[in-house]
Scaffold this active site. Structure first.
Site, PDB file in Angstrom:
ATOM      1  CG  ASN A  91      -1.859  -1.179   1.247  1.00 18.06           C
ATOM      2  OD1 ASN A  91      -2.312  -1.627   0.199  1.00 18.06           O
ATOM      3  ND2 ASN A  91      -2.154  -1.695   2.429  1.00 18.06           N
ATOM      4  CG  HIS A 104       4.362  -1.918   5.353  1.00 17.73           C
ATOM      5  ND1 HIS A 104       4.339  -0.555   5.532  1.00 17.73           N
ATOM      6  CD2 HIS A 104       3.065  -2.301   5.296  1.00 17.73           C
ATOM      7  CE1 HIS A 104       3.093  -0.135   5.586  1.00 17.73           C
ATOM      8  NE2 HIS A 104       2.283  -1.179   5.421  1.00 17.73           N
TER       9      HIS A 104
HETATM   10  P1  AMP Z   1      -0.760  -0.424   5.865  1.00 13.64           P
HETATM   11  O1  AMP Z   1      -2.217  -0.088   5.951  1.00 13.64           O
HETATM   12  O2  AMP Z   1      -0.377  -1.020   4.539  1.00 13.64           O
HETATM   13  O3  AMP Z   1       0.126   0.738   6.260  1.00 13.64           O
HETATM   14  O4  AMP Z   1      -0.537  -1.599   6.899  1.00 13.64           O
HETATM   15  C1  AMP Z   1      -0.007  -1.438   8.172  1.00 13.64           C
HETATM   16  C2  AMP Z   1      -0.074  -2.803   8.834  1.00 13.64           C
HETATM   17  O5  AMP Z   1       0.761  -2.776   9.964  1.00 13.64           O
HETATM   18  C3  AMP Z   1      -1.475  -3.215   9.288  1.00 13.64           C
HETATM   19  O6  AMP Z   1      -1.842  -4.443   8.676  1.00 13.64           O
HETATM   20  C4  AMP Z   1      -1.321  -3.370  10.808  1.00 13.64           C
HETATM   21  O7  AMP Z   1      -2.078  -4.434  11.334  1.00 13.64           O
HETATM   22  C5  AMP Z   1       0.181  -3.598  10.947  1.00 13.64           C
HETATM   23  N1  AMP Z   1       0.765  -3.208  12.220  1.00 13.64           N
HETATM   24  C6  AMP Z   1       0.634  -2.017  12.847  1.00 13.64           C
HETATM   25  N2  AMP Z   1       1.359  -2.005  13.994  1.00 13.64           N
HETATM   26  C7  AMP Z   1       1.955  -3.217  14.076  1.00 13.64           C
HETATM   27  C8  AMP Z   1       2.826  -3.825  15.040  1.00 13.64           C
HETATM   28  N3  AMP Z   1       3.240  -3.171  16.144  1.00 13.64           N
HETATM   29  N4  AMP Z   1       3.242  -5.094  14.815  1.00 13.64           N
HETATM   30  C9  AMP Z   1       2.826  -5.770  13.721  1.00 13.64           C
HETATM   31  N5  AMP Z   1       2.024  -5.245  12.774  1.00 13.64           N
HETATM   32  C10 AMP Z   1       1.580  -3.990  12.961  1.00 13.64           C
END
Ligand code: AMP
Ligand code: ZN
Length: 122
Positions: A91, A104
């Site tokens: 994303n 990511h």
């Molecule tokens: P995005 O919407 O592509 O920015 O995705 C961010 C992702 O990070 C989401 O799927 C969240 O569930 C994940 N996320 C946020 N904080 C953490 C964390 N501390 N550990 C693991 N995953 C996380």
């Protein structure tokens, strides 16, 4: 390292995560709110905001991450073969659905149906 970036803090070990892989350039760990039976996040250790910020000189480590993604997918429960597979999602920006501003890749897989949240209908 960028101040107040949760993924920089996970990469450095300052924040805990269920890590499944780490090398000099990147870290992979389980998403805290999985949208599929397998849901990993693969991040560079270097703070890059998103794919919109990638430069030509980033191609080597970025290419290695894409090669690594399929290995991590199958090592962590995605089904091999034509009827299996996985989804690789980056994303990018708010209109791209990005919430965490550190590049990511979501690695999503396992038997369907999945939740719709992080894997919007294609
Ligand atoms: P995005 O919407 O592509 O920015 O995705 C961010 C992702 O990070 C989401 O799927 C969240 O569930 C994940 N996320 C946020 N904080 C953490 C964390 N501390 N550990 C693991 N995953 C996380
Ligand atoms: Zn960061």
């Amino acid at each position: 390292m960028s101040d107040n970036c949760i993924f920089c803090k996970i990469a450095s070990g300052e924040l805990p995560a269920k890590k499944v892989y780490e090398d000099d350039d990147c870290v992979a760990f389980h998403d805290i709110n999985p949208a599929a039976p397998v849901h990993l996040l693969l991040i560079p250790k270097k703070h890059v905001c998103s794919l919109a910020d990638i430069k030509d000189e980033d191609a080597p480590w970025l290419g290695r991450m894409v090669v690594l993604a399929q290995k991590l997918a199958f090592e962590n429960g995605c089904t091999p073969g034509h009827d299996g597979g996985f989804r690789l999602v980056a994303n990018t920006g708010r209109e791209g659905g990005q919430e965490v501003d550190h590049l990511h890749f979501h690695i999503l897989g396992g038997p369907r149906p999945w939740q719709k949240r992080a894997a919007p209908a294609a």
